[in-house]
Scaffold this motif. Structure first.
Motif, mmCIF file in Angstrom:
data_model
loop_
_atom_site.group_PDB
_atom_site.id
_atom_site.type_symbol
_atom_site.label_atom_id
_atom_site.label_comp_id
_atom_site.label_asym_id
_atom_site.label_seq_id
_atom_site.Cartn_x
_atom_site.Cartn_y
_atom_site.Cartn_z
ATOM 1 N N TRP A 64 0.824 -1.205 0.000
ATOM 2 C CA TRP A 64 0.000 0.000 0.000
ATOM 3 C C TRP A 64 0.861 1.259 0.000
ATOM 4 O O TRP A 64 0.605 2.199 -0.759
ATOM 5 C CB TRP A 64 -0.921 -0.043 1.219
ATOM 6 C CG TRP A 64 -1.720 1.203 1.452
ATOM 7 C CD1 TRP A 64 -2.747 1.672 0.701
ATOM 8 C CD2 TRP A 64 -1.533 2.141 2.522
ATOM 9 N NE1 TRP A 64 -3.239 2.839 1.233
ATOM 10 C CE2 TRP A 64 -2.504 3.143 2.351
ATOM 11 C CE3 TRP A 64 -0.657 2.216 3.601
ATOM 12 C CZ2 TRP A 64 -2.622 4.214 3.229
ATOM 13 C CZ3 TRP A 64 -0.767 3.276 4.480
ATOM 14 C CH2 TRP A 64 -1.734 4.264 4.286
ATOM 15 N N THR A 66 -4.541 -0.845 -3.513
ATOM 16 C CA THR A 66 -5.554 0.137 -3.129
ATOM 17 C C THR A 66 -6.727 -0.587 -2.486
ATOM 18 O O THR A 66 -7.368 -1.428 -3.140
ATOM 19 C CB THR A 66 -6.064 0.924 -4.350
ATOM 20 O OG1 THR A 66 -4.968 1.570 -4.987
ATOM 21 C CG2 THR A 66 -7.098 1.962 -3.926
ATOM 22 N N TRP A 70 -10.515 -1.294 -1.022
ATOM 23 C CA TRP A 70 -11.833 -0.857 -1.474
ATOM 24 C C TRP A 70 -12.264 0.384 -0.703
ATOM 25 O O TRP A 70 -11.976 0.520 0.493
ATOM 26 C CB TRP A 70 -12.860 -1.951 -1.225
ATOM 27 C CG TRP A 70 -12.812 -3.088 -2.198
ATOM 28 C CD1 TRP A 70 -11.906 -3.296 -3.192
ATOM 29 C CD2 TRP A 70 -13.723 -4.186 -2.248
ATOM 30 N NE1 TRP A 70 -12.202 -4.456 -3.866
ATOM 31 C CE2 TRP A 70 -13.306 -5.022 -3.312
ATOM 32 C CE3 TRP A 70 -14.848 -4.538 -1.507
ATOM 33 C CZ2 TRP A 70 -13.980 -6.197 -3.637
ATOM 34 C CZ3 TRP A 70 -15.521 -5.713 -1.819
ATOM 35 C CH2 TRP A 70 -15.096 -6.522 -2.885
ATOM 36 N N ASP A 71 -12.994 1.279 -1.395
ATOM 37 C CA ASP A 71 -13.586 2.406 -0.676
ATOM 38 C C ASP A 71 -14.846 1.918 0.044
ATOM 39 O O ASP A 71 -15.329 0.807 -0.180
ATOM 40 C CB ASP A 71 -13.894 3.568 -1.621
ATOM 41 C CG ASP A 71 -14.875 3.197 -2.730
ATOM 42 O OD1 ASP A 71 -15.929 2.587 -2.438
ATOM 43 O OD2 ASP A 71 -14.600 3.514 -3.899
ATOM 44 N N MET A 72 -15.371 2.766 0.913
ATOM 45 C CA MET A 72 -16.480 2.345 1.759
ATOM 46 C C MET A 72 -17.735 2.033 0.956
ATOM 47 O O MET A 72 -18.420 1.027 1.205
ATOM 48 C CB MET A 72 -16.788 3.413 2.814
ATOM 49 C CG MET A 72 -17.895 3.029 3.782
ATOM 50 S SD MET A 72 -17.572 1.489 4.700
ATOM 51 C CE MET A 72 -16.340 2.081 5.871
ATOM 52 N N GLU A 73 -18.062 2.855 -0.040
ATOM 53 C CA GLU A 73 -19.283 2.618 -0.799
ATOM 54 C C GLU A 73 -19.229 1.302 -1.565
ATOM 55 O O GLU A 73 -20.215 0.563 -1.623
ATOM 56 C CB GLU A 73 -19.546 3.796 -1.747
ATOM 57 C CG GLU A 73 -20.101 5.030 -1.066
ATOM 58 C CD GLU A 73 -21.376 4.743 -0.268
ATOM 59 O OE1 GLU A 73 -22.284 4.074 -0.816
ATOM 60 O OE2 GLU A 73 -21.478 5.180 0.882
ATOM 61 N N SER A 74 -18.091 1.010 -2.186
ATOM 62 C CA SER A 74 -17.944 -0.265 -2.897
ATOM 63 C C SER A 74 -18.082 -1.432 -1.937
ATOM 64 O O SER A 74 -18.687 -2.463 -2.258
ATOM 65 C CB SER A 74 -16.581 -0.325 -3.595
ATOM 66 O OG SER A 74 -16.474 0.658 -4.591
ATOM 67 N N THR A 75 -17.530 -1.267 -0.746
ATOM 68 C CA THR A 75 -17.598 -2.323 0.264
ATOM 69 C C THR A 75 -19.032 -2.562 0.705
ATOM 70 O O THR A 75 -19.499 -3.708 0.755
ATOM 71 C CB THR A 75 -16.727 -1.950 1.476
ATOM 72 O OG1 THR A 75 -15.374 -1.773 1.051
ATOM 73 C CG2 THR A 75 -16.793 -3.021 2.546
ATOM 74 N N ALA A 109 -5.348 1.820 6.579
ATOM 75 C CA ALA A 109 -6.267 2.130 5.486
ATOM 76 C C ALA A 109 -7.257 0.987 5.341
ATOM 77 O O ALA A 109 -7.044 -0.115 5.843
ATOM 78 C CB ALA A 109 -5.495 2.329 4.179
ATOM 79 N N PRO A 119 -11.749 -0.088 4.503
ATOM 80 C CA PRO A 119 -13.127 0.236 4.877
ATOM 81 C C PRO A 119 -13.493 -0.281 6.267
ATOM 82 O O PRO A 119 -14.001 -1.388 6.428
ATOM 83 C CB PRO A 119 -13.952 -0.468 3.791
ATOM 84 C CG PRO A 119 -13.104 -1.651 3.399
ATOM 85 C CD PRO A 119 -11.683 -1.191 3.522
#
Length: 217
Positions: free
Chosen positions: A110, A116, A118-123, A158, A160
């Motif tokens: 990282w 990278t 996952w971002d929170m929305e994708s998760t 880092a 989600p």
């Protein structure tokens, strides 16, 4: 008990059962060979499936732990992993979104820009879709996200993480279910009435009312 898919054989499972063990959970993480290789897990998808079959054949209940967002795992691969775990006879699932922890090989990747999370929305969206797949198969998802621990919180660099991750996922699963029902209404008309179990009440508006705009739409 919980173990790796490559740490089992029939004799071990027999001893576990004789000792009173009833459930063996496997930290499969993914059934996708590309993801397992990227994460250096040391086994392939076929080995993971064989381990699932061994647990089932031993008469013990099978739990499967998946790691959405680990290197090489896309939302599409995660949903395929859920389907494969269900096909393998999982009696229960756990979803642990991949987090970057200090002092790990993943942290080095990282920091070098080679991974990278996952971002929170994708998760949230992916876990909701995975939960609905499990629900359709009458298989419980008994945990979403790592249990909170002070030492763990201090090590997260880092990824989600959220204290209400499971509730946020459930809110999106409920919203998706209602959307799907409305889309299937005869003649394109919206249903006049939908009833949800009382247990859904706490998930309706989402964490801190985050789903109100989506429901209004």
């Amino acid at each position: 008990c919980s173990t790796r898919p490559d740490c089992l054989d029939r004799s071990i499972l027999s001893r576990l059962r004789q000792a009173g063990c009833t459930v063996v959970e496997l930290g499969v993480q993914s059934f996708a060979d590309t993801a397992l290789k990227a994460a250096r897990r040391g086994y392939d998808g076929a080995k993971a499936l064989r381990a699932c079959a061994l647990v089932r054949a031993s008469g013990l209940r099978l739990g499967v732990q998946l790691l959405p967002g680990m290197p090489g795992v896309s939302p599409e691969i995660f949903l395929a992993d859920v389907a494969r775990a269900l096909e393998a006879g999982a009696d229960m699932l756990r979803f642990y979104p991949c987090l970057v922890l200090a002092g790990t090989g993943l942290a080095s990747l990282w920091q070098a820009g080679n991974y990278t999370p996952w971002d929170m929305e994708s998760t949230l969206d992916s876990l909701a879709r995975g939960w609905l797949l499990a629900r359709a198969a009458h298989t419980p998802v008994i945990r979403m996200g790592l249990a909170p621990e002070a030492s763990l919180a201090g090590a997260i660099l880092a990824g989600p993480v959220h204290p209400a991750l499971g509730a946020r996922v459930m809110g999106r699963a409920l919203l998706a279910t209602v959307r799907n029902l409305a889309a299937r209404a005869p003649g394109g008309r919206s249903p006049q009435r939908l009833e949800a179990p009382r247990a859904c009440q706490g998930y309706f508006w989402g964490h801190a009312n985050e789903l109100r705009p989506a429901w209004a739409a």
